[in-house]
Design an enzyme around this catalytic site. Sequence first.
Site, mmCIF file in Angstrom:
data_model
loop_
_atom_site.group_PDB
_atom_site.id
_atom_site.type_symbol
_atom_site.label_atom_id
_atom_site.label_comp_id
_atom_site.label_asym_id
_atom_site.label_seq_id
_atom_site.Cartn_x
_atom_site.Cartn_y
_atom_site.Cartn_z
ATOM 1 N N SER A 164 -31.565 12.115 91.657
ATOM 2 C CA SER A 164 -33.153 12.132 92.596
ATOM 3 C C SER A 164 -32.294 12.350 94.271
ATOM 4 O O SER A 164 -30.982 12.437 94.353
ATOM 5 C CB SER A 164 -33.483 11.480 93.267
ATOM 6 O OG SER A 164 -34.646 11.696 93.385
ATOM 7 N N ASP A 187 -38.576 19.981 85.931
ATOM 8 C CA ASP A 187 -38.849 18.914 87.549
ATOM 9 C C ASP A 187 -39.205 19.886 88.620
ATOM 10 O O ASP A 187 -38.311 20.832 89.463
ATOM 11 C CB ASP A 187 -37.306 18.414 88.329
ATOM 12 C CG ASP A 187 -36.759 17.619 88.400
ATOM 13 O OD1 ASP A 187 -37.671 18.191 89.578
ATOM 14 O OD2 ASP A 187 -35.968 16.821 89.119
ATOM 15 N N HIS A 239 -38.341 15.132 86.335
ATOM 16 C CA HIS A 239 -37.708 14.357 86.918
ATOM 17 C C HIS A 239 -36.553 13.176 86.369
ATOM 18 O O HIS A 239 -36.307 12.163 86.587
ATOM 19 C CB HIS A 239 -38.558 13.841 88.559
ATOM 20 C CG HIS A 239 -37.765 13.757 89.355
ATOM 21 N ND1 HIS A 239 -36.884 14.507 90.175
ATOM 22 C CD2 HIS A 239 -37.095 12.711 91.104
ATOM 23 C CE1 HIS A 239 -36.130 13.885 91.417
ATOM 24 N NE2 HIS A 239 -36.142 12.792 91.453
#
Length: 697
Positions: free
Chosen positions: A559, A642, A674
Amino acid sequence: MLGALLVMSITVGHAQNLKDGPLKIERTKDNEVMNISTERQPLTAEKLWKLARVSGERVTPDGKELIYGVAHYNFETNSAERNLFSIPVKGGSPKQLTTEQGSESILDITAQGEIIYLYKGDIWKMQSDGSQKAKLTETEGKLADVKLSPDKKHILYSKSVLVNPFHSPDKYKDLPKSDVYVYDDLDYRHWDSFNDGRYTHPFVASYADGKLGEPVDLLEGKPYYSPQAPFGGAEDFAWSPDSKAVLYVAKKKAGKEYALSTNTDIYRYDLASGQVSNLTEGMNGYDTHPDFSPVGNRLAWLSMKKDGFEADKNDIILQDQNGKVRLNLTAHWDETVNAFTWSKDGKKIYFTAPVKGTIQLFEVLVPANLANKSLPRINQLTEGEFDVTGIVGEYDGGLVVTSTRLTRAAEIYRYDFKTRYLLPITTENEEAYAHIAETKVKGRFTKATDGQDLFSWVVYPPNFDPSKKYPTLLYCQGGPQSAVSQFYSLRWNLQLIASQGYIVIAPNRRGMPGWGVQWNEDISGDWGGQPIRDYLSAIDDLCTESYIDTARLGAIGASYGGYSVFMLAGVHEGRFKTFISHCGLFDMTSWYGTTEELFFANQDLGGPYWDAANEKTYTDFNPITYVEKWNAPIMVIQGGKDFRVPIGQGLEAFQAAQLRGIKSRLVYLPEENHWVLSGHNAQVWQREFFRWLDETL
């Protein structure tokens, strides 16, 4: 947000001071002390996924028993099975209450000891020993997020409602096999699913003898979510103590307004009149987790001030029963609240919060007169190298909490008010850890480039020998405003990584809670600035140690951590030999055009790329700007579902590396979002992760 236990040998029965962390006892399942094996083996991904996953459910009203859940992952079925257990809070053997396939969750424990629980979408009951199970409801649509009224005459729950026919089979009934989505506004997709026009709404209905009366949709068929999407649950609902009203959390916005705002409010629905009132009118950020005091004279909730800032300071707000007087109980405190619970007598609130690389337990007195505006002192109850990850309930003399360490999965403990000790209640993973080699964890301070103290956790391999040299990994945390604490993860598990022979350093760089509100906020608009310099300062400082093999350094993260890896790949000036980026942001321009929660992008990036005021974000702080300087192998991991960091980000990065002739690998997980939720996929993830490090470091 880009989407959280030191071991010591002791004698059974001894307590442990909190500065030493939660207790670890080596004993068999029959509660007998056992010798610690001298032939412990390093933790592996397979062993990690075989660990029990312990979660707290409820403390019985008399405070004597704990009901908790234990889940075990099955490699054959690629799924986890969770069952309920009970155990005396002050010591004893656990008793299994459920064995049926499927998970159960506690709704209520009566004064007579009957356990009311939700199982496969219906309400059940059983005796305190798990006997006499009986199904109480038989509903067509399965119940979710259930809250029973205090008088047990009504039920509050959620279900999905078709509001807008965005999906072609709903829009064109004569084309049931079509699969087309049509939108005229934003909020067309969120997290890992496209908006099919169905919204989760709260419903209230009478409840008697297992039968539900005619339900009332509290959102009246409007395109709003309650509980909040995608992660809200029953904590978004509450009953008034007199059972005459319900509270629910909702962001009553749709389309672009929904994608640009965090302004949730708490609404009160009166059962008799059907009238709805907004209790948090004028409060512009997240307002969540409403909860009445046990005596019913106060309402508390969590609140953020700024609309669009999802990582703003979270405060505890108090309001009197008439709704006329309101007090921010933590306004004077320079940290942010994770979660809270009332004391049984309603005179205190206990809460958890990040502090200095950990998550700890706190208490604050509730003022007798909210109009006084005099804010009480906040007391930190626990201190040590561990996280207090949740508050389960109160017993006579203390609290029941869950806790983790970087080297220990979650277990449940009791915190004693007098001794200030944490004592273990559950020991589900003791036997497993008795055969796993220890990994030492140390805290380390570094001077950042601006002179600030920068804290990091450093995790060392089993049998660490300072006379040897070790390959070392810089762990870059996501969020970006998520704490690097004493967390225990099934994927980014620092104990697992260190167990394969690596030293891992995990800095609390700019943007992390636990070091004051300003430190937490400093990352917004500065993604590629001071936070990246913090990472370089931390690894450079650790490299002054003789046991670090400076020719074998790597950077890893997901991320915002994946973004950091992409940035470091272009600015590291030869420090790192390899990189691994999972769901990282690679091109801020294309990311802004495809991500879904635009309030986050506007807050942290400054706004859209067409606004000249944000130029630095899309040039100096954009990893794509530095691709020409990439000179080390890089592995890119990307989930196909995602939508927070869409697939194009990973594909762009991999393609750039390939075209530049850099050794690179793409690990594509088409069914993951994600995160990585499938156990089998997680095993592949771990194998590819370590295979890459073996090849390149």
